[in-house]
Motif scaffolding. Sequence first.
Motif, PDB file in Angstrom:
ATOM      1  N   SER A 113       1.286  72.251  -4.893  1.00 48.22           N
ATOM      2  CA  SER A 113       2.200  73.469  -4.786  1.00 48.22           C
ATOM      3  C   SER A 113       2.993  73.665  -5.872  1.00 48.22           C
ATOM      4  O   SER A 113       3.174  72.862  -6.903  1.00 48.22           O
ATOM      5  N   ILE A 114       3.596  74.817  -5.901  1.00 45.82           N
ATOM      6  CA  ILE A 114       4.558  75.244  -6.835  1.00 45.82           C
ATOM      7  C   ILE A 114       5.654  75.776  -6.303  1.00 45.82           C
ATOM      8  O   ILE A 114       5.546  76.587  -5.231  1.00 45.82           O
ATOM      9  N   VAL A 115       6.700  75.435  -6.539  1.00 45.07           N
ATOM     10  CA  VAL A 115       8.023  75.830  -6.280  1.00 45.07           C
ATOM     11  C   VAL A 115       8.840  76.655  -7.220  1.00 45.07           C
ATOM     12  O   VAL A 115       9.682  76.126  -7.855  1.00 45.07           O
ATOM     13  N   PRO A 116       8.593  77.806  -7.432  1.00 42.56           N
ATOM     14  CA  PRO A 116       9.357  78.741  -8.512  1.00 42.56           C
ATOM     15  C   PRO A 116      10.615  78.939  -7.870  1.00 42.56           C
ATOM     16  O   PRO A 116      10.919  80.083  -7.752  1.00 42.56           O
ATOM     17  N   SER A 148       8.645  77.310   7.336  1.00 43.99           N
ATOM     18  CA  SER A 148       7.639  76.479   7.306  1.00 43.99           C
ATOM     19  C   SER A 148       6.842  76.428   8.634  1.00 43.99           C
ATOM     20  O   SER A 148       5.536  76.575   8.279  1.00 43.99           O
ATOM     21  N   ASN A 149       7.488  76.548   9.499  1.00 45.60           N
ATOM     22  CA  ASN A 149       6.445  76.437  10.685  1.00 45.60           C
ATOM     23  C   ASN A 149       5.589  77.787  11.083  1.00 45.60           C
ATOM     24  O   ASN A 149       4.547  77.717  11.366  1.00 45.60           O
ATOM     25  N   GLY A 173       6.773  66.958  -2.534  1.00 47.74           N
ATOM     26  CA  GLY A 173       7.581  67.930  -2.218  1.00 47.74           C
ATOM     27  C   GLY A 173       9.018  67.631  -1.574  1.00 47.74           C
ATOM     28  O   GLY A 173      10.085  68.691  -1.405  1.00 47.74           O
ATOM     29  N   PHE A 174       9.049  66.328  -1.251  1.00 43.38           N
ATOM     30  CA  PHE A 174      10.414  66.022  -0.432  1.00 43.38           C
ATOM     31  C   PHE A 174      11.557  65.965  -1.335  1.00 43.38           C
ATOM     32  O   PHE A 174      12.503  66.376  -0.923  1.00 43.38           O
ATOM     33  N   ILE A 175      11.484  65.708  -2.685  1.00 44.04           N
ATOM     34  CA  ILE A 175      12.867  65.830  -3.476  1.00 44.04           C
ATOM     35  C   ILE A 175      13.263  67.042  -3.482  1.00 44.04           C
ATOM     36  O   ILE A 175      14.133  67.394  -3.503  1.00 44.04           O
ATOM     37  N   SER A 176      12.196  67.805  -3.858  1.00 45.35           N
ATOM     38  CA  SER A 176      12.462  69.452  -3.860  1.00 45.35           C
ATOM     39  C   SER A 176      13.298  69.968  -2.618  1.00 45.35           C
ATOM     40  O   SER A 176      14.268  70.724  -2.754  1.00 45.35           O
ATOM     41  N   GLY A 228       9.884  73.544  -0.757  1.00 45.73           N
ATOM     42  CA  GLY A 228       9.192  72.289  -0.902  1.00 45.73           C
ATOM     43  C   GLY A 228       8.763  71.599   0.540  1.00 45.73           C
ATOM     44  O   GLY A 228       8.044  70.631   0.638  1.00 45.73           O
ATOM     45  N   PHE A 229       9.502  72.316   1.522  1.00 45.08           N
ATOM     46  CA  PHE A 229       9.086  71.779   2.828  1.00 45.08           C
ATOM     47  C   PHE A 229       8.057  71.788   3.499  1.00 45.08           C
ATOM     48  O   PHE A 229       7.556  70.787   4.072  1.00 45.08           O
ATOM     49  N   ILE A 230       7.112  72.868   3.227  1.00 43.92           N
ATOM     50  CA  ILE A 230       5.678  72.919   3.742  1.00 43.92           C
ATOM     51  C   ILE A 230       4.812  71.939   3.042  1.00 43.92           C
ATOM     52  O   ILE A 230       4.035  71.378   3.618  1.00 43.92           O
TER      53      ILE A 230
END
Lengths: 379, 379
Positions: free
Chosen positions: B269-272, B366-367, A250-253, B250-252
């Motif tokens: 995960s999915i980042v839509p 995220s936190n 997830g870091f690239i995102s 994507g940070f979480i």
Amino acid sequence: MISISDDRGAILEGLENASKKNDLIIITGGLGPTKDDITKNTLCEFFNTELVRNHTVFQMVEDFFKKRNKPFTKLNQDQALVPENCKVLLNYQGTAPAMWWERQGVIYVSLPGVPYEMKAILSEQVLPLLIKNKNLPEISHFTIFTHGIGESFLAEKIEHWEEKVKSSGFGLAYLPSPGMVKLRLSSYTLSMSQAETLFQNHFEELKNIIGNFIFGCRTDNSVLTMEKVVSELLLSNNKTLSVVESCTGGFISHLLTSIPGSSAYFRGSIVPYHNSYKTELLEVDLILLENYGAVSEECVTAMVQSSLKKFHSDFAIATSGIAGPTGGSDEKPVGMVWIAVASQEKIKAKKFLFGNDRIRNIQMASNSALNLLREFILE
Amino acid sequence: MISISDDRGAILEGLENASKKNDLIIITGGLGPTKDDITKNTLCEFFNTELVRNHTVFQMVEDFFKKRNKPFTKLNQDQALVPENCKVLLNYQGTAPAMWWERQGVIYVSLPGVPYEMKAILSEQVLPLLIKNKNLPEISHFTIFTHGIGESFLAEKIEHWEEKVKSSGFGLAYLPSPGMVKLRLSSYTLSMSQAETLFQNHFEELKNIIGNFIFGCRTDNSVLTMEKVVSELLLSNNKTLSVVESCTGGFISHLLTSIPGSSAYFRGSIVPYHNSYKTELLEVDLILLENYGAVSEECVTAMVQSSLKKFHSDFAIATSGIAGPTGGSDEKPVGMVWIAVASQEKIKAKKFLFGNDRIRNIQMASNSALNLLREFILE
């Protein structure tokens, strides 16, 4: 730069020592509402003054809490108390205002320590005031950003160039961080226009020596990141990107979506962290996975193709590797990462070998993936 | 702590001043192979010695580059040159060894500046040597980690507790960072066992006052993060997690996968990021999206349900919000974020209102999402 503790004696001693040698003293932190923050009171002692309520600040802090549906408590009301003989600089991000003094030719600025509050007040208020009030010397910085070459190898390649740069009046600093080495040229003697012209010549020469490692340049001391360069490239070509991240998690995102406006080109990403989702979500062939493993050219190629298809994007990135500290083998050690980039027309995959540190491996792999895409788009 | 430039005069002056007041001086940085790094030569001048080749270091640096398929160049060979009269501490992560001197009752340690190299040598070699050689005073630190309450409100709630803590011999510091306030209790006078007993009593009392805001505690000065607490909770309950991230981008996932061993519970995960993928990849009803928008309880609830289904996970998190700086409206301003957490049995969704800063909004959301899951699991 001196870091001191929240201690009256240390603050007073620090201020006195700094006053002897400097024209400008910037103080950060210690302005919070809690009892351990004593900078404001100690500054009153240093400047022989006392705290008075500032009505503008009072109003702003009241609004700040009202907007957030929080009560305006006694402690927060005290954020509006400021030393009587200072110039107040308002804080539009938080509750502690900044303070400005001039005494015996020395400027003192006290800023809140919360980084984004400090940065906003410094860049929007303090620096413009300094530029306006002071006859400042001309200092020029130029920064060249390289990727993919260690600082020692870089230094050997550009040894003669470095000598030339220095004899023309610049200092040169090598500034390494995970995935890049910055070369910063600084001049304290040349006029800014002279420095600019000289720098452009040096830069053209450097491109002839190590052009393939350079990913950007700034004619100041500002920050440039690989994700920023990639985002500008996508924007200017009106192209979209999707990402499938295994070891980078997830870091690239995150790097891409940290940039304001990234929704214009970033379609989205899938992190199939557990191997079964490489098959279930990305339709990577189970037999391929069993034969070659997830950390393989075959798998990362299948993942990048799936990303293009799922997100209908112009470009895609896929990563798969062993971030560590465990999970490595003789054949596939910790730090090995396969990265693929693709467009609808072609695919490129490359194997990298980083080190033993998990966080660093994630950073290095993400940076290298973005650089691979940058080169791929430019090709 | 003093930060100085790579300048011979500044280094010598810094060392001389520090020697007057301290028993231990730790120096970091300036040990690289490039010409701007002059710390090693300046230390030779300060300690009246000269550089000699250390054969163990030479061998290690040679191996370092061999392993990475890089040539062992002259500049890198020079990394094996060390001051003759120092004790050498080997660097197992990089190429610059650390150096140790003792002179007139003062210990000097020079460490490489690359953070992960410096940390490894400090914790694995320097601290054990100091503990062994010196009769050190007993200093105790205890840290309590809170989330969801600003430092000023915290300070008002625990005013009487704070007084009690201080009168029992502790100092108290409020240490805020995005999404948390740490309370650090420090004792320089109590014995460690006395301090430990007293602290446990204080901690029990504090739980009665603000227990719902406390997410962790350390009986030292070490770091604890929300993702670490959540990961321990998932591991100890043998449960799995998946995430669908819109505004957090994507940070979480990055926070969770930064922890070694996270593949045991993190499914993926999915980042839509673009709205169309909320429908295409997650089957969020198009009519729902049109009626309520992506930043809504309805959308985030549909997303979290889809995450559970796609990843067959025990728990899921979903986020959708307006990170900023643009994209806000009167009804849905920048900083508004909807977060949902779910198990196969139940769902909880909550609206948050953060500030104007994009990066901070991503961090705070995220936190807060991880904390919402923590509370949800504990319920």
